[in-house]
Design a protein around this motif. Sequence first.
Motif, PDB file in Angstrom:
ATOM      1  N   ALA A 189       0.773  -1.329   0.070  1.00 55.82           N
ATOM      2  CA  ALA A 189       0.262   0.177   0.016  1.00 55.82           C
ATOM      3  C   ALA A 189       0.855   1.219   0.061  1.00 55.82           C
ATOM      4  O   ALA A 189       0.207   2.483  -0.212  1.00 55.82           O
ATOM      5  CB  ALA A 189      -1.017   0.039   1.259  1.00 55.82           C
ATOM      6  N   TYR A 190       2.331   1.332   0.267  1.00 57.42           N
ATOM      7  CA  TYR A 190       3.055   2.278   0.379  1.00 57.42           C
ATOM      8  C   TYR A 190       2.990   3.325  -0.869  1.00 57.42           C
ATOM      9  O   TYR A 190       2.803   4.412  -0.748  1.00 57.42           O
ATOM     10  CB  TYR A 190       4.407   1.901   0.530  1.00 57.42           C
ATOM     11  CG  TYR A 190       4.635   1.503   2.019  1.00 57.42           C
ATOM     12  CD1 TYR A 190       3.625   1.471   2.856  1.00 57.42           C
ATOM     13  CD2 TYR A 190       5.869   1.308   2.540  1.00 57.42           C
ATOM     14  CE1 TYR A 190       3.939   1.048   4.161  1.00 57.42           C
ATOM     15  CE2 TYR A 190       6.108   0.929   3.743  1.00 57.42           C
ATOM     16  CZ  TYR A 190       5.326   0.611   4.680  1.00 57.42           C
ATOM     17  OH  TYR A 190       5.465   0.280   5.826  1.00 57.42           O
ATOM     18  N   PRO A 191       2.911   2.634  -2.160  1.00 60.22           N
ATOM     19  CA  PRO A 191       2.939   3.361  -3.465  1.00 60.22           C
ATOM     20  C   PRO A 191       1.601   4.278  -3.709  1.00 60.22           C
ATOM     21  O   PRO A 191       1.655   5.016  -4.495  1.00 60.22           O
ATOM     22  CB  PRO A 191       3.259   2.406  -4.489  1.00 60.22           C
ATOM     23  CG  PRO A 191       3.831   1.125  -3.943  1.00 60.22           C
ATOM     24  CD  PRO A 191       3.279   1.170  -2.312  1.00 60.22           C
ATOM     25  N   PHE A 192       0.784   4.029  -2.861  1.00 66.76           N
ATOM     26  CA  PHE A 192      -0.780   4.639  -3.035  1.00 66.76           C
ATOM     27  C   PHE A 192      -0.657   5.991  -2.458  1.00 66.76           C
ATOM     28  O   PHE A 192      -1.380   7.012  -3.081  1.00 66.76           O
ATOM     29  CB  PHE A 192      -1.598   4.021  -2.089  1.00 66.76           C
ATOM     30  CG  PHE A 192      -2.502   2.961  -2.816  1.00 66.76           C
ATOM     31  CD1 PHE A 192      -3.630   3.304  -3.361  1.00 66.76           C
ATOM     32  CD2 PHE A 192      -2.128   1.760  -2.619  1.00 66.76           C
ATOM     33  CE1 PHE A 192      -4.372   2.222  -4.172  1.00 66.76           C
ATOM     34  CE2 PHE A 192      -2.685   0.529  -3.347  1.00 66.76           C
ATOM     35  CZ  PHE A 192      -3.942   0.909  -4.247  1.00 66.76           C
ATOM     36  N   ILE A 193       0.367   6.388  -2.026  1.00 69.05           N
ATOM     37  CA  ILE A 193       0.733   8.007  -1.735  1.00 69.05           C
ATOM     38  C   ILE A 193       0.691   8.743  -3.226  1.00 69.05           C
ATOM     39  O   ILE A 193       0.350   9.916  -3.156  1.00 69.05           O
ATOM     40  CB  ILE A 193       2.097   8.274  -0.908  1.00 69.05           C
ATOM     41  CG1 ILE A 193       2.115   9.647  -0.722  1.00 69.05           C
ATOM     42  CG2 ILE A 193       3.199   7.696  -1.722  1.00 69.05           C
ATOM     43  CD1 ILE A 193       1.086  10.166   0.248  1.00 69.05           C
ATOM     44  N   PHE A 194       1.368   7.951  -4.245  1.00 67.88           N
ATOM     45  CA  PHE A 194       1.482   8.593  -5.538  1.00 67.88           C
ATOM     46  C   PHE A 194       0.181   8.873  -6.020  1.00 67.88           C
ATOM     47  O   PHE A 194      -0.215   9.565  -6.819  1.00 67.88           O
ATOM     48  CB  PHE A 194       2.571   7.799  -6.293  1.00 67.88           C
ATOM     49  CG  PHE A 194       3.804   7.783  -6.047  1.00 67.88           C
ATOM     50  CD1 PHE A 194       4.730   8.766  -6.009  1.00 67.88           C
ATOM     51  CD2 PHE A 194       4.425   6.386  -5.489  1.00 67.88           C
ATOM     52  CE1 PHE A 194       5.940   8.826  -5.357  1.00 67.88           C
ATOM     53  CE2 PHE A 194       5.624   6.638  -4.894  1.00 67.88           C
ATOM     54  CZ  PHE A 194       6.493   7.480  -4.941  1.00 67.88           C
ATOM     55  N   ILE A 195      -0.706   7.764  -5.955  1.00 70.58           N
ATOM     56  CA  ILE A 195      -2.139   7.624  -6.424  1.00 70.58           C
ATOM     57  C   ILE A 195      -2.988   8.759  -5.840  1.00 70.58           C
ATOM     58  O   ILE A 195      -3.892   9.542  -6.586  1.00 70.58           O
ATOM     59  CB  ILE A 195      -2.673   6.246  -6.176  1.00 70.58           C
ATOM     60  CG1 ILE A 195      -1.842   5.259  -7.306  1.00 70.58           C
ATOM     61  CG2 ILE A 195      -3.990   6.193  -6.756  1.00 70.58           C
ATOM     62  CD1 ILE A 195      -2.605   3.859  -6.888  1.00 70.58           C
ATOM     63  N   LEU A 196      -2.864   8.927  -4.211  1.00 69.31           N
ATOM     64  CA  LEU A 196      -3.526  10.071  -3.663  1.00 69.31           C
ATOM     65  C   LEU A 196      -3.004  11.372  -4.140  1.00 69.31           C
ATOM     66  O   LEU A 196      -4.070  12.136  -4.333  1.00 69.31           O
ATOM     67  CB  LEU A 196      -3.347   9.973  -2.289  1.00 69.31           C
ATOM     68  CG  LEU A 196      -3.736   8.733  -1.452  1.00 69.31           C
ATOM     69  CD1 LEU A 196      -3.013   8.301  -0.280  1.00 69.31           C
ATOM     70  CD2 LEU A 196      -5.186   9.151  -0.948  1.00 69.31           C
ATOM     71  N   ILE A 328       0.712   3.472 -12.540  1.00 67.48           N
ATOM     72  CA  ILE A 328       1.198   3.319 -11.154  1.00 67.48           C
ATOM     73  C   ILE A 328       0.667   2.019 -10.459  1.00 67.48           C
ATOM     74  O   ILE A 328       1.596   1.249  -9.772  1.00 67.48           O
ATOM     75  CB  ILE A 328       0.817   4.388 -10.332  1.00 67.48           C
ATOM     76  CG1 ILE A 328       1.720   5.661 -10.771  1.00 67.48           C
ATOM     77  CG2 ILE A 328       1.132   4.256  -8.899  1.00 67.48           C
ATOM     78  CD1 ILE A 328       1.034   7.148 -10.106  1.00 67.48           C
ATOM     79  N   LEU A 329      -0.452   1.818 -10.557  1.00 66.12           N
ATOM     80  CA  LEU A 329      -1.244   0.451 -10.018  1.00 66.12           C
ATOM     81  C   LEU A 329      -0.279  -0.656 -10.667  1.00 66.12           C
ATOM     82  O   LEU A 329      -0.107  -1.560  -9.980  1.00 66.12           O
ATOM     83  CB  LEU A 329      -2.707   0.463 -10.200  1.00 66.12           C
ATOM     84  CG  LEU A 329      -3.429   1.270  -9.543  1.00 66.12           C
ATOM     85  CD1 LEU A 329      -4.886   1.461  -9.911  1.00 66.12           C
ATOM     86  CD2 LEU A 329      -3.497   0.741  -8.010  1.00 66.12           C
ATOM     87  N   PHE A 330      -0.161  -0.742 -11.742  1.00 67.32           N
ATOM     88  CA  PHE A 330       0.604  -1.966 -12.681  1.00 67.32           C
ATOM     89  C   PHE A 330       2.106  -1.772 -12.313  1.00 67.32           C
ATOM     90  O   PHE A 330       2.761  -2.950 -12.138  1.00 67.32           O
ATOM     91  CB  PHE A 330       0.418  -1.852 -14.077  1.00 67.32           C
ATOM     92  CG  PHE A 330       1.098  -2.755 -14.834  1.00 67.32           C
ATOM     93  CD1 PHE A 330       0.643  -4.101 -14.733  1.00 67.32           C
ATOM     94  CD2 PHE A 330       2.193  -2.679 -15.790  1.00 67.32           C
ATOM     95  CE1 PHE A 330       1.208  -5.400 -15.477  1.00 67.32           C
ATOM     96  CE2 PHE A 330       2.746  -3.701 -16.357  1.00 67.32           C
ATOM     97  CZ  PHE A 330       2.305  -4.959 -16.197  1.00 67.32           C
ATOM     98  N   VAL A 331       2.685  -0.798 -12.420  1.00 67.17           N
ATOM     99  CA  VAL A 331       4.134  -0.796 -12.168  1.00 67.17           C
ATOM    100  C   VAL A 331       4.913  -0.974 -10.636  1.00 67.17           C
ATOM    101  O   VAL A 331       5.676  -1.706 -10.491  1.00 67.17           O
ATOM    102  CB  VAL A 331       4.774   0.353 -12.753  1.00 67.17           C
ATOM    103  CG1 VAL A 331       6.326   0.627 -12.570  1.00 67.17           C
ATOM    104  CG2 VAL A 331       4.630   0.304 -14.365  1.00 67.17           C
ATOM    105  N   MET A 332       4.271  -0.095  -9.722  1.00 71.87           N
ATOM    106  CA  MET A 332       4.817  -0.063  -8.465  1.00 71.87           C
ATOM    107  C   MET A 332       4.790  -1.374  -7.793  1.00 71.87           C
ATOM    108  O   MET A 332       5.968  -1.529  -7.102  1.00 71.87           O
ATOM    109  CB  MET A 332       3.983   1.046  -7.760  1.00 71.87           C
ATOM    110  CG  MET A 332       4.565   2.707  -8.350  1.00 71.87           C
ATOM    111  SD  MET A 332       5.889   2.988  -8.261  1.00 71.87           S
ATOM    112  CE  MET A 332       6.558   2.870  -6.505  1.00 71.87           C
ATOM    113  N   PRO A 333       3.888  -2.239  -7.599  1.00 72.50           N
ATOM    114  CA  PRO A 333       3.800  -3.485  -6.916  1.00 72.50           C
ATOM    115  C   PRO A 333       5.198  -4.171  -7.389  1.00 72.50           C
ATOM    116  O   PRO A 333       5.990  -5.033  -6.696  1.00 72.50           O
ATOM    117  CB  PRO A 333       2.461  -3.988  -7.067  1.00 72.50           C
ATOM    118  CG  PRO A 333       1.929  -2.962  -7.439  1.00 72.50           C
ATOM    119  CD  PRO A 333       2.510  -2.086  -8.315  1.00 72.50           C
TER     120      PRO A 333
END
Length: 733
Positions: A189-196, A328-333
Motif C-alpha cells: 500500500a505504500y505506493p498509494f501515496i502517488f495515487i493519492l 502506477i497500479l501496474f508498475v509500482m507493486p
Amino acid sequence: MKKIFIYFNKYTIMILILVFDFLYFYMVLQSGFYGDDSINCNVNGVAYYNSSVMGITFSYAKLWILGGRIFPFAFYVYPLFSVITRFAYKLLIVLSIYLNSLLFGKIIKETTGSKRLQYLFMLVFPILLQYTCKVNNAIFSFHMLMQMTLMWAFLSILTLIKGIDKNSRILIIVSAIFQFLACGTYEVAYPFIFILLLVGYIKTKDAKRTIKFCIPHIIVILSMVILTFYLKSTTLQKQYDGVTINFDIKLMFLTFLKQCSSALPLSSYFIGLRHSGTNAFVDFITGIRVLDIIVLILFILIIILINKRSINEKVSNNNLMLIILSLILFVMPAILISLSQKYQKDLQWGVGHLPSYMQSIGIVFLSIILYTMILKKATKRSSKVFSSCVMGILVILILLNQQVARTSVKEANAFYRWPRENAVNAVKSGILSDVTSKDLIVSLAPFTFDTADGDYFYSAQAKKQLHEMAITIYIMESLKDKKDRIYNIQDDGKKYIINDTGDEKSGYFIVGEKAEIEINDDNTTAKIVSILNPKIYLQGNLKDVPTICFKATDTIGDDNYNVKVLSVSDLQLLSKDKNSKLYELDYDGKIDISSIRFGVDENGVNANDTPFYSKLGKGFTGLEGEGNNRWLWLSNDAELIIYNYQSEDLQQRIKFDIASDYEDISDLKIYINDVLYDYDVNIKGITFDQVVNLKIGANVIKFKTDAQRVNAPLDPREMYLRITKYNLFDIIN
C-alpha cells in the motif's frame, strides 16, 4: 414493493454484476485451504497448548514487528479462521473481490464522471484476473490480504476526494487514517501515496493545494517507512527474506518483468500449455459447461444494459492523468517485488507474487481507458467492428478462465482439500480416541496438515492436546540426543503411526500403535513401518469394499512379511454412519501400514485381474487428475514398488512418459531390479517403454535425476519430474 422495485431499478447493474461475480467465481467456492490458509485455518488447535487465539495473534504480530515488518492489521486472520467455515470463507473472498471492484469503480466515477466506465471496470475486472490456484493468487488464498489492503486504500482515496470537494479537514484526517490501515495491513500500500497525490491533483488542478491536502498522508507514509528501516537496522533476529532488499540491477529488472508477466490474463495458462500433449482447441470446445453459458448470457445482458444506460454520457477529459494512475497500479507493486531477495530467486514467468492482484486493477483500468479513447476516434462502422472484436476476446477469456480454474482447483483439491476433509471426518469418528497428550503421532502422509502444522490440526479436530510430526522429521529427531532435539519426542509415551488419503468420493485413514521403524543406513528414510491392531476409517465408496490386503508377519516376534488378505466383514466394526465406517483390525502379527490396500479379491489380485499392483515409495506424490489425464510427481531420488503376486517371475511391458519442468537437458537414471536405463530428459519428455522381468514379490523401480526442482513456492512436495501416460498397473498411494 414499489420501493424495492425502485431500488432494484436504480442498482440493477450493480446487483447483476454481483450475481455475475458469484457465478464466475464458482470454483473459488469449491476450493480448499491453500498456501498460508492451510496452516492458519488450524488456529483453534492452539487452545489445547495453553494459549488462546488472541494470544497467538499478538505473539505473531510482535515477532513480525521485531523482524522489521509493520503490518499489525493483517492479523485479523487468526480470529477469522477461529470462527469461519471453509465455504463461508470462500464466500467472503468473492464478496471482497466485488467490494474492491465497487470501490475502485466509484473512484473511476469520481475522477471521470462516467458511470459507464465504472460499470465496465466492475464487469471486466474478474475476467482479466489470473483465475488459477497454481500460483500465489489472492482470489484463492492468503486470507483476503490484498483485498483488505486495497479496501482501506480505496476508502482513503474516496474520502480524500470527498474531503477536497467539501474542503473538510475531518475527512482528510479520516482519509489518512484509512491510508494508515492500508499500510499497516500490507506494505504494497505504500505506493498509494502517488495515487493519492495524482487523484488530488485531478480534483484540484493545483499542485500546492494537492500537497496541502495530502500532508497527513505523507506524514503517515514517511513515519511507516522510517520506523520499518529503524526496526530492520536494530533487530537481532533473522529477517524474512521476502523483505530483504538486494540491489542487483540485472536481477531486479528480470524479477520486475516476471512479476509484470504474472498479472497478464492467462499468462500462467499459456506457459502451462507446454505440459499438454493434447489438442488445445478440442480441449477448449469440449471443456465448455452449462455454467459457462449462463455466465456468458449474464455478461452479455449486463453489457447491453450498460450501453443502454450510458447514451450521450459526458466524460471529463483526464485521460493522461488516468493512464498514469493505471500505470502506477501496474508498475509500482512489481518494483517492490523486484527488490526482494526471495522473489529474485523464486519467480518464474507467469508466476508472480500476491501484488499481481493489484497490478490487474491497473491493467483493467488502462484497457478500459484505451478502449474508450479508440472508440471516440473511430468511425461508427469501425467502432462496431472494434467493439465486436473486444467482446469476442472477453467471451474467449471467460470460457478459458473457467476451464483453467476447474482444472487447477481439481488438481489442488487432490492435495489440499479432499485428504484434509477425509482426515477431519476420520478424527471426528473417534479414530484417535486412545491417543493422549503424552503420545506421539508419526505421519506417513505428505499433506500439509500432516507436515506443517500437525499438532494444531489434530488437536483442533480431536478437541484435546495431541502431538504429531511427519516421518521425515521423526527420523531426524530420533537420531539426535534428547538435549539437541527441536521437537518434543517423549520417550515415556506411546507412538502411533498414521497413513491417510482421500479424494472427492472416498478416503481412508489408518492409525496403529508403533511396533517398529527401521531407519535406513543413510539415516534419512524409514525402511519399514509396522503397526499393531490398526484402526481403519473408510469413507465414501470405499465403505463397501469386500477385502483388505496387507503385508504382515504371523506373530509380533516374527520378521518375515507376507501378503495377507482378509474380508472387511471379518474386521471389528466400531462405528458407522451413512457415508463411513470405522473398523479395528485385530491381528497377532506386525502390519506394514504402507502396504494396506482395499478391494482386491481373495487372491490379492485387483479388479482388472492383473497379477500386479504398484505402491508409491519414497519421493512420490499421490495420483492427481482423473480419467486418462492423471499424473504422478516424483523427487530427484524416488522409488516405486511393483508387487508380483504370481508364483513365478513374469516378463511385463512397462510404459510411461516422464518429463522435467525445464528446457535444459537433465540426466535421468531408472533402475529396475538393478538394471540401469539411462536417459536425457527435459520439458519435452521421453517415453520409457521396456519389457522387464518382474520377480516374485517386490520389484523396486528407482528414479534418480539431476533435474531442477519444479518452482512451486506454495507446494511443500519435492517435485522434480512428472510421469504421465503410464501403465504401472494399480497404483496405491
